[in-house]
Design a protein around this motif. Structure first.
Motif, PDB file in Angstrom:
ATOM      1  N   LYS A 174      29.130  41.978  40.418  1.00  0.00           N
ATOM      2  CA  LYS A 174      29.537  40.873  39.531  1.00  0.00           C
ATOM      3  C   LYS A 174      30.955  41.087  39.013  1.00  0.00           C
ATOM      4  O   LYS A 174      31.735  40.139  38.902  1.00  0.00           O
ATOM      5  N   GLU A 175      31.296  42.331  38.705  1.00  0.00           N
ATOM      6  CA  GLU A 175      32.645  42.620  38.191  1.00  0.00           C
ATOM      7  C   GLU A 175      33.704  42.290  39.237  1.00  0.00           C
ATOM      8  O   GLU A 175      34.749  41.730  38.916  1.00  0.00           O
ATOM      9  N   ILE A 176      33.426  42.654  40.495  1.00  0.00           N
ATOM     10  CA  ILE A 176      34.438  42.410  41.542  1.00  0.00           C
ATOM     11  C   ILE A 176      34.622  40.904  41.742  1.00  0.00           C
ATOM     12  O   ILE A 176      35.738  40.410  41.740  1.00  0.00           O
ATOM     13  N   PHE A 177      33.498  40.173  41.868  1.00  0.00           N
ATOM     14  CA  PHE A 177      33.625  38.723  42.067  1.00  0.00           C
ATOM     15  C   PHE A 177      34.101  38.026  40.794  1.00  0.00           C
ATOM     16  O   PHE A 177      34.625  36.913  40.843  1.00  0.00           O
ATOM     17  N   GLY A 178      33.919  38.694  39.652  1.00  0.00           N
ATOM     18  CA  GLY A 178      34.422  38.143  38.384  1.00  0.00           C
ATOM     19  C   GLY A 178      35.930  38.315  38.231  1.00  0.00           C
ATOM     20  O   GLY A 178      36.516  37.877  37.244  1.00  0.00           O
ATOM     21  N   GLY A 179      36.567  39.034  39.168  1.00  0.00           N
ATOM     22  CA  GLY A 179      38.032  39.130  39.146  1.00  0.00           C
ATOM     23  C   GLY A 179      38.580  40.408  38.533  1.00  0.00           C
ATOM     24  O   GLY A 179      39.767  40.481  38.221  1.00  0.00           O
ATOM     25  N   ILE A 181      29.196  50.375  46.250  1.00  0.00           N
ATOM     26  CA  ILE A 181      29.821  49.049  46.169  1.00  0.00           C
ATOM     27  C   ILE A 181      31.333  49.249  46.164  1.00  0.00           C
ATOM     28  O   ILE A 181      31.852  50.005  45.344  1.00  0.00           O
ATOM     29  N   LYS A 182      32.028  48.571  47.079  1.00  0.00           N
ATOM     30  CA  LYS A 182      33.478  48.754  47.170  1.00  0.00           C
ATOM     31  C   LYS A 182      34.227  47.430  47.117  1.00  0.00           C
ATOM     32  O   LYS A 182      33.854  46.476  47.789  1.00  0.00           O
ATOM     33  N   THR A 183      35.324  47.429  46.355  1.00  0.00           N
ATOM     34  CA  THR A 183      36.261  46.308  46.403  1.00  0.00           C
ATOM     35  C   THR A 183      36.983  46.386  47.723  1.00  0.00           C
ATOM     36  O   THR A 183      37.389  47.467  48.132  1.00  0.00           O
ATOM     37  N   ASP A 184      37.193  45.254  48.370  1.00  0.00           N
ATOM     38  CA  ASP A 184      37.860  45.295  49.674  1.00  0.00           C
ATOM     39  C   ASP A 184      39.299  45.791  49.583  1.00  0.00           C
ATOM     40  O   ASP A 184      39.735  46.571  50.409  1.00  0.00           O
ATOM     41  N   GLY A 185      40.055  45.359  48.590  1.00  0.00           N
ATOM     42  CA  GLY A 185      41.502  45.639  48.541  1.00  0.00           C
ATOM     43  C   GLY A 185      41.858  46.854  47.712  1.00  0.00           C
ATOM     44  O   GLY A 185      40.984  47.567  47.205  1.00  0.00           O
ATOM     45  N   LEU A 186      43.162  47.105  47.553  1.00  0.00           N
ATOM     46  CA  LEU A 186      43.635  48.255  46.776  1.00  0.00           C
ATOM     47  C   LEU A 186      43.233  48.107  45.314  1.00  0.00           C
ATOM     48  O   LEU A 186      43.351  47.026  44.748  1.00  0.00           O
ATOM     49  N   ALA A 187      42.756  49.210  44.728  1.00  0.00           N
ATOM     50  CA  ALA A 187      42.324  49.143  43.332  1.00  0.00           C
ATOM     51  C   ALA A 187      42.661  50.433  42.589  1.00  0.00           C
ATOM     52  O   ALA A 187      41.967  50.811  41.652  1.00  0.00           O
ATOM     53  N   ALA A 188      43.742  51.097  43.042  1.00  0.00           N
ATOM     54  CA  ALA A 188      44.228  52.325  42.387  1.00  0.00           C
ATOM     55  C   ALA A 188      43.108  53.344  42.159  1.00  0.00           C
ATOM     56  O   ALA A 188      43.033  53.978  41.105  1.00  0.00           O
ATOM     57  N   GLY A 189      42.233  53.503  43.131  1.00  0.00           N
ATOM     58  CA  GLY A 189      41.182  54.513  43.051  1.00  0.00           C
ATOM     59  C   GLY A 189      39.995  54.108  42.181  1.00  0.00           C
ATOM     60  O   GLY A 189      39.077  54.895  41.964  1.00  0.00           O
ATOM     61  N   GLU A 197      37.035  40.515  48.287  1.00  0.00           N
ATOM     62  CA  GLU A 197      35.746  40.631  48.976  1.00  0.00           C
ATOM     63  C   GLU A 197      35.077  41.948  48.576  1.00  0.00           C
ATOM     64  O   GLU A 197      35.688  42.816  47.951  1.00  0.00           O
ATOM     65  N   VAL A 198      33.817  42.084  48.992  1.00  0.00           N
ATOM     66  CA  VAL A 198      33.048  43.278  48.653  1.00  0.00           C
ATOM     67  C   VAL A 198      32.480  43.894  49.935  1.00  0.00           C
ATOM     68  O   VAL A 198      32.060  43.190  50.842  1.00  0.00           O
ATOM     69  N   VAL A 199      32.510  45.217  49.977  1.00  0.00           N
ATOM     70  CA  VAL A 199      31.806  45.950  51.030  1.00  0.00           C
ATOM     71  C   VAL A 199      30.681  46.717  50.352  1.00  0.00           C
ATOM     72  O   VAL A 199      30.902  47.382  49.337  1.00  0.00           O
TER      73      VAL A 199
END
Ligand code: AMP
Ligand code: GLY
Length: 421
Positions: free
Chosen positions: A167-172, A142-150, A179-181
């Motif tokens: 859920k964590e990614i869509f929870g902000g 599961i990957k966050t689309d944008g930059l997330a400092a690793g 978005e999620v990949v």
């Protein structure tokens, strides 16, 4: 020429070290830099997102070349900002920087150009991502689309942790509107490979392997990287040929087709399994800690390579590397990548003598009240080279034993996979 390096990690310290060896360098400046870098570069506190102030600084100090260490200013468009300002800047433009700035962008480009990578789907809402997950097997990624400092990637071993990550990614957790990949889990051994492009042609640098996990045996949470070594024995000449043909060349072609040629360092994170390499991720900059081992192995003029990338003459670059085995061990503040104490005192660094085969690169160090203090997660990157990886690691670990810093933590097994071969 006067050169400005942006960033404050051990990667940027290693870049300053290589730049200082170039006959073309007449002065080195850094924004913001760190205590270690201040020995070879004049460091200045300016916000890395404040391009206007960085430009004014360049004008005041007659800077002719800007070298960007980290990804964030590149993704924010610092190269576009400096174009037409008569100051050279090394790295890709904002459009091309999406290769690292958006996992979805990178995966779509791979699909369009048949570049081997994990099968994936993109999601912009939680419900459809969770529905999709129900039909998938684990492990799954599961990957966050944008930059997330690793921190934006979860390799989920079971459905519950996959769901939780979504859920964590869509929870902000990494900001709103992310978005999620979701992608297939790839088996194999990882390696990092670096090339430098001028938009049309490229030169290959060398390979390295890093240890991303905090714990020995590559266990525990992901970090920025706890150690690295170069060369990477798994990255053979055959693999390099395959990666150049099937991954690098189509990628550079894609950016030419799209009217925004890719310039600068392109870092391919690869998964190699049974002689086949697939792309895990692209980064648009040098790796940290991989840069430290590359800069100690590099015999050629780094500044010349960067100028050739900017001027469209990369083909004339003749890169030479030391055949030695180079490694680096990162010492972090105890508790990293979670909570850790700041401003702890590091003693005896002066016992370690830097030379052509040994360099102490600083990340988060400051000098206060006559003491060197740790001021962040990853703090030091102890780097050495010799004819044998085993001897290189002995030298590094013997040197670390001289440092007095009870709040420091490092892995004692860097290079274990390469040593087993
Ligand atoms: P990334 O930020 O995309 O490099 O992901 C961080 C780490 O997660 C990588 O270095 C891999 O160890 C792991 N990873 C990412 N994607 C995959 C995948 N599709 N299969 C297996 N491991 C992966
Ligand atoms: N060493 C991993 C990175 O720089 O992203």
């Amino acid at each position: 020429m006067k050169i400005l390096v942006l960033g404050n990690g051990a990667r940027e310290h290693a870049l300053c070290y290589a730049i200082s060896k170039s006959p073309q360098t007449s002065g080195i400046f850094a924004i913001p830099g760190n205590y270690g870098m201040s020995k070879i570069a004049q460091c200045n506190k300016i916000d890395l997102s404040d391009f206007e102030s960085i430009h004014i600084f360049c004008q005041k100090n007659q800077i002719e070349l800007v070298v960007v260490g980290p990804e964030v200013p590149l993704v924010e468009g610092i190269v576009d900002f400096f174009i037409n300002k008569n100051i050279k800047i090394f790295g890709p433009e904002k459009f091309a920087a999406q290769l690292e700035g958006s996992k979805g962008f990178m995966k779509d480009l791979c699909k369009e150009y048949n570049i081997p990578t994990a099968i994936y789907e993109r999601f912009d809402n939680e419900e459809s991502a969770l529905t999709y997950l129900q039909k998938q097997k684990t492990p799954i990624v599961i990957k966050t689309d944008g930059l997330a400092a690793g921190k934006g990637v979860t390799v989920a071993e079971d459905p519950a942790s996959a769901e939780q990550a979504v859920k964590e990614i869509f929870g902000g957790r990494f900001g709103n509107g992310m978005e999620v990949v979701i992608e297939e889990f790839m088996e194999g051994e990882e390696a990092s490979y670096f090339i430098c492009s001028d938009g049309k042609d490229f030169v290959s640098l060398v390979s390295a392997q890093d240890h991303k996990r905090i714990g020995e045996g590559d266990t525990g949470p992901n970090t920025g990287g706890m150690g690295a070594y170069s060369p990477a024995p798994i990255f053979t000449q055959e693999i390099q040929k395959q990666v150049d043909e099937k991954i690098i060349k189509p990628t550079l072609q894609a950016f030419q087709d799209k009217g925004c040629p890719y310039k600068g360092i392109l870092y391919a994170g690869l998964m190699i399994n049974n002689g086949i390499a697939k792309l895990v991720e692209y980064n648009i900059r040098f790796g940290d800690p991989e840069c430290q081992v590359l800069m100690v192995r590099m015999k050629s003029d780094l500044v010349e390579m960067m100028l050739n990338s900017i001027d469209g003459t990369i083909k004339s670059t003749n890169l030479e590397w030391d055949d030695d085995h180079c490694a680096t061990v990162v010492i972090a503040s105890n508790g990293y990548p979670g909570k850790f104490e700041k401003k702890t005192i590091i003693k005896n660094l002066e016992e370690l003598t830097n030379d052509n085969n040994f360099q102490v690169f600083h990340a988060a160090t400051v000098y206060e009240d006559g003491e060197v203090k740790a001021d962040g997660g990853r703090v030091l990157s102890i780097t050495a080279k010799s004819g044998k990886l085993e001897n290189t690691l002995d030298k590094i670990y013997n040197s670390i034993s001289l440092i007095e810093w009870p709040q420091g933590y490092f892995r004692k097994d860097i290079g274990f996979k390469a040593l087993k071969r």
